[in-house]
Motif scaffolding. Structure first.
Motif, PDB file in Angstrom:
ATOM      1  N   SER A  16       0.788  -1.156  -0.054  1.00  0.00           N
ATOM      2  CA  SER A  16      -0.143   0.053   0.128  1.00  0.00           C
ATOM      3  C   SER A  16       0.724   1.253  -0.111  1.00  0.00           C
ATOM      4  O   SER A  16       1.802   1.433   0.766  1.00  0.00           O
ATOM      5  CB  SER A  16      -0.906   0.097   1.181  1.00  0.00           C
ATOM      6  OG  SER A  16      -1.684   1.391   1.506  1.00  0.00           O
ATOM      7  N   HIS A  19      -0.468   3.023   3.239  1.00  0.00           N
ATOM      8  CA  HIS A  19      -0.281   2.310   4.552  1.00  0.00           C
ATOM      9  C   HIS A  19       1.232   1.544   4.780  1.00  0.00           C
ATOM     10  O   HIS A  19       1.527   1.065   5.881  1.00  0.00           O
ATOM     11  CB  HIS A  19      -1.306   1.176   4.711  1.00  0.00           C
ATOM     12  CG  HIS A  19      -2.737   1.879   5.044  1.00  0.00           C
ATOM     13  ND1 HIS A  19      -3.255   2.547   4.236  1.00  0.00           N
ATOM     14  CD2 HIS A  19      -3.641   1.579   6.017  1.00  0.00           C
ATOM     15  CE1 HIS A  19      -4.628   3.029   4.661  1.00  0.00           C
ATOM     16  NE2 HIS A  19      -4.739   2.196   5.850  1.00  0.00           N
ATOM     17  N   THR A  20       1.955   1.645   3.594  1.00  0.00           N
ATOM     18  CA  THR A  20       3.352   0.923   3.575  1.00  0.00           C
ATOM     19  C   THR A  20       3.963   2.008   3.448  1.00  0.00           C
ATOM     20  O   THR A  20       5.065   2.458   4.265  1.00  0.00           O
ATOM     21  CB  THR A  20       3.300  -0.315   2.450  1.00  0.00           C
ATOM     22  OG1 THR A  20       2.410  -1.072   2.947  1.00  0.00           O
ATOM     23  CG2 THR A  20       4.590  -0.987   3.015  1.00  0.00           C
ATOM     24  N   PRO A  23       3.861   5.191   6.030  1.00  0.00           N
ATOM     25  CA  PRO A  23       4.511   5.149   7.370  1.00  0.00           C
ATOM     26  C   PRO A  23       6.108   4.761   7.060  1.00  0.00           C
ATOM     27  O   PRO A  23       6.722   5.581   8.135  1.00  0.00           O
ATOM     28  CB  PRO A  23       4.036   3.954   7.777  1.00  0.00           C
ATOM     29  CG  PRO A  23       2.541   3.727   6.947  1.00  0.00           C
ATOM     30  CD  PRO A  23       2.647   4.409   5.706  1.00  0.00           C
ATOM     31  N   LEU A  54      -0.013   3.869  15.718  1.00  0.00           N
ATOM     32  CA  LEU A  54      -0.935   4.369  14.347  1.00  0.00           C
ATOM     33  C   LEU A  54      -2.141   4.476  14.844  1.00  0.00           C
ATOM     34  O   LEU A  54      -2.906   3.940  15.650  1.00  0.00           O
ATOM     35  CB  LEU A  54      -0.625   3.013  13.783  1.00  0.00           C
ATOM     36  CG  LEU A  54       0.626   2.803  13.281  1.00  0.00           C
ATOM     37  CD1 LEU A  54       0.754   1.249  12.458  1.00  0.00           C
ATOM     38  CD2 LEU A  54       1.339   3.921  12.376  1.00  0.00           C
ATOM     39  N   LEU A  58      -4.909   3.588   9.729  1.00  0.00           N
ATOM     40  CA  LEU A  58      -3.399   2.981   9.786  1.00  0.00           C
ATOM     41  C   LEU A  58      -3.746   1.793  10.928  1.00  0.00           C
ATOM     42  O   LEU A  58      -3.213   0.881  10.858  1.00  0.00           O
ATOM     43  CB  LEU A  58      -2.642   3.812  10.245  1.00  0.00           C
ATOM     44  CG  LEU A  58      -2.171   4.557   8.759  1.00  0.00           C
ATOM     45  CD1 LEU A  58      -1.076   5.657   9.157  1.00  0.00           C
ATOM     46  CD2 LEU A  58      -1.629   3.728   7.800  1.00  0.00           C
ATOM     47  N   GLY A  62      -3.785  -1.784   9.509  1.00  0.00           N
ATOM     48  CA  GLY A  62      -2.243  -1.717   9.306  1.00  0.00           C
ATOM     49  C   GLY A  62      -1.507  -3.068   9.490  1.00  0.00           C
ATOM     50  O   GLY A  62      -0.473  -3.353   8.647  1.00  0.00           O
ATOM     51  N   HIS A  65      -1.585  -4.396   6.074  1.00  0.00           N
ATOM     52  CA  HIS A  65      -1.004  -3.589   4.927  1.00  0.00           C
ATOM     53  C   HIS A  65       0.513  -3.565   5.415  1.00  0.00           C
ATOM     54  O   HIS A  65       1.368  -2.798   4.529  1.00  0.00           O
ATOM     55  CB  HIS A  65      -1.435  -1.991   4.853  1.00  0.00           C
ATOM     56  CG  HIS A  65      -2.974  -1.998   4.203  1.00  0.00           C
ATOM     57  ND1 HIS A  65      -3.940  -1.963   4.981  1.00  0.00           N
ATOM     58  CD2 HIS A  65      -3.265  -2.070   2.865  1.00  0.00           C
ATOM     59  CE1 HIS A  65      -4.929  -1.811   3.824  1.00  0.00           C
ATOM     60  NE2 HIS A  65      -4.547  -1.733   2.868  1.00  0.00           N
ATOM     61  N   SER A  67       1.946  -1.931   7.922  1.00  0.00           N
ATOM     62  CA  SER A  67       2.388  -0.716   8.507  1.00  0.00           C
ATOM     63  C   SER A  67       3.257  -0.733   9.456  1.00  0.00           C
ATOM     64  O   SER A  67       4.374   0.328   9.772  1.00  0.00           O
ATOM     65  CB  SER A  67       1.085   0.133   8.846  1.00  0.00           C
ATOM     66  OG  SER A  67       0.182   0.359   7.867  1.00  0.00           O
ATOM     67  N   ASP A  68       3.163  -1.753  10.371  1.00  0.00           N
ATOM     68  CA  ASP A  68       4.182  -1.819  11.381  1.00  0.00           C
ATOM     69  C   ASP A  68       5.615  -2.270  10.891  1.00  0.00           C
ATOM     70  O   ASP A  68       6.529  -1.689  11.502  1.00  0.00           O
ATOM     71  CB  ASP A  68       3.719  -3.099  12.643  1.00  0.00           C
ATOM     72  CG  ASP A  68       3.096  -4.155  11.908  1.00  0.00           C
ATOM     73  OD1 ASP A  68       3.046  -4.332  10.681  1.00  0.00           O
ATOM     74  OD2 ASP A  68       2.982  -5.179  12.478  1.00  0.00           O
ATOM     75  N   ASN A 130      -5.285   8.725   8.176  1.00  0.00           N
ATOM     76  CA  ASN A 130      -4.007   7.903   8.072  1.00  0.00           C
ATOM     77  C   ASN A 130      -3.225   8.604   9.128  1.00  0.00           C
ATOM     78  O   ASN A 130      -2.204   9.519   8.587  1.00  0.00           O
ATOM     79  CB  ASN A 130      -3.534   7.601   6.947  1.00  0.00           C
ATOM     80  CG  ASN A 130      -4.448   6.625   6.069  1.00  0.00           C
ATOM     81  OD1 ASN A 130      -4.984   5.830   6.620  1.00  0.00           O
ATOM     82  ND2 ASN A 130      -4.338   6.687   4.810  1.00  0.00           N
ATOM     83  N   SER A 151      -0.214  10.059   6.317  1.00  0.00           N
ATOM     84  CA  SER A 151      -0.291   9.652   4.893  1.00  0.00           C
ATOM     85  C   SER A 151      -1.516   9.856   4.331  1.00  0.00           C
ATOM     86  O   SER A 151      -2.261   9.164   4.445  1.00  0.00           O
ATOM     87  CB  SER A 151       0.056   8.179   5.255  1.00  0.00           C
ATOM     88  OG  SER A 151       0.315   7.568   3.884  1.00  0.00           O
TER      89      SER A 151
END
Length: 472
Positions: A16, A19-20, A23, A54, A58, A62, A65, A67-68, A130, A151
């Motif tokens: 993403s 989301h990727t 972040p 987040l 997110l 997350g 996606h 995100s972490d 986000n 984001s």
């Protein structure tokens, strides 16, 4: 209003852009701020450990996606454009084992992902769906620096202060260095009529002016940039057509593009591929890109990762079925698409968390339709009509990814977005550019629809297919 083609089409990793990639960029921005040292703090204060939370979309999607994972990579100094997906697991393993962040010569600050990286489902930050909060603490637990980033879609990231400033006093459109400062489709059409240039021609002049620095011409830089974008898109299609197996994330979704391409090749070899061959290839190209995106591979935001397959698929389709395609054709396609994408982003949104998938696949389809109409020799009026047709028939589309993963319905949705783009371009070319609904009206409708859309359908995986499909 000027949004560079290099800003709209950015190379990064899946799954993403918001989301990727976002972040990761935000985490890197925070580390660069810490490095800069210009933020106010006691002279003797020393950073000891970091925390990240987040929020909003997110938080809800997350995990699916990544995100972490992206936050950790960004804190470790990684950049989406240059990061090798094959290195990701090793970088993450080191961070988890050390429970420290040590990037680009920084001291090894404490950061335990299990405790210091949280998904806050309760607090929504005010600026955007986000939202991310980064904090740096001294050894006694006092906050030395707190920074909020948003984001906002397509890999674009802004800090809270910049977002507040922009909302309080929006930047003026255009500018003295932009020869064609259109911020709406109506302005774009008026400038095309008065200048006699195509949409791609006006966008080319704007880009060359922005890129030129005297040493190397803006034309040469633009040509190189567009070739690089096209190469990255083509490489992603090719990788997606070569890979098989199961996509990560736990939904047990199998890649299909490679097998489908083999079947189409068999039909192609018979010299009688059937009446749907072009449509089938179009779909396979889009699926190849989005399967690669879902696997965390290298993609180009077009305008987002979740919609990354539409534009490359339409371009690959044109190259496959049209003899004599030149680099100039590719440039005109990308420039036209970028002009439309910039208008949509400026007046509405390309963020699924803000307006649903109409802002992602809908925008991508409009951009691709415009680019294809330009390649078919369309007038500016026909190009604008193509974009409007494609966008209009994505209005109201929700973003409801199953399991928070960019797989179902996202992969097939890109295929259908590409099909709609080609259909829209074809319909527009049969007319003279006169049509009932303007592109500006359609974009404003998308903005209003997104504003009214329930949050469950805006990349939170709390409604729609995300809750009606049982995922084991």
């Amino acid at each position: 209003m000027f949004l560079s083609v290099n800003e709209l089409f950015k190379v990064g990793i899946g799954p993403s852009s918001s989301h990727t990639m976002g972040p990761m960029v935000a985490a890197r921005m925070f580390m660069e701020l810490l490095r800069d040292g210009s933020w106010p703090r006691p002279a003797s204060a020393q950073v000891d450990h970091l925390r990240v939370s987040l929020h909003g979309s997110l938080a809800f999607t997350g995990k699916g996606h990544g995100s972490d994972r992206a936050i950790i990579l960004g804190l470790m100094g990684c950049d989406p454009a240059s990061l090798d997906p094959d290195d990701v697991d090793a970088i993450l393993a080191k961070s988890h084992a050390d429970r420290r962040i040590a990037a680009d010569g920084f001291p090894a600050w404490r950061f335990d992902p299990a405790q210091d990286l949280t998904f806050d489902y309760d607090e929504a930050l005010p600026g955007h769906a986000n939202g991310m909060r980064f904090e740096a603490f001294d050894p006694d637990g006092r906050v030395l620096l707190r920074q909020v980033y948003y984001s906002v879609g397509g890999g674009f990231v802004v800090d809270a202060a910049s977002l507040e400033d922009a909302q309080a006093a929006p930047a003026p459109d255009g500018g003295c260095d932009t020869p064609f400062p259109f911020s709406s489709a109506d302005e774009m059409m008026a400038m095309a009529k008065s200048s006699g240039l195509s949409i791609a021609g006006m966008k080319r002049v704007n880009e060359e002016r922005a890129l030129g620095d005297g040493a190397v011409s803006g034309a040469a830089k633009l040509q190189s940039s567009l070739a690089s974008i096209h190469g990255a898109m083509r490489a992603c299609v090719d990788r997606g057509l070569a890979q098989e197996g199961e996509l990560p994330g736990g939904l047990f979704v199998k890649r299909r593009a490679a097998a489908l391409a083999r079947e189409l090749d068999k039909k192609w070899a018979t010299n009688d591929p059937g009446p749907l061959a072009a449509n089938d290839w179009l779909s396979v190209f889009a699926m190849a890109v989005n399967e690669e995106n879902a696997a965390g591979g290298k993609v180009v935001t077009a305008p987002t990762n979740g919609a990354a397959g539409v534009i490359p698929a339409v371009l690959a389709y044109w190259e496959k079925f049209t003899p004599g395609v030149t680099p100039k054709d590719v440039e005109d396609f990308l420039l036209t698409a970028a002009a439309i994408g910039g208008i949509i982003k400026h007046n509405a949104s390309i963020s699924g968390a803000e307006v649903g998938c109409q802002g992602e696949v809908g925008s991508a389809s409009a951009m691709a339709a415009a680019g294809l109409a330009a390649l078919m020799g369309g007038t500016p009026e026909q190009v604008e009509n193509a974009a409007e047709i494609a966008l209009e028939h994505h209005l109201g589309m929700t973003c409801d990814p199953v399991g928070g993963l960019v797989q179902v319905p996202c992969i097939e949705r890109n295929a259908l977005g590409a099909v709609k783009a080609v259909t829209a371009a074809s319909l527009a070319m049969y007319g003279d550019g006169t049509h009932f609904v303007s592109l500006d009206a359609c974009i404003e409708t998308m903005r209003q629809t997104g504003r009214d859309m329930d949050e469950r359908y805006k990349e939170t995986s709390l409604g729609g297919l995300a809750v009606n499909v049982v995922a084991c």
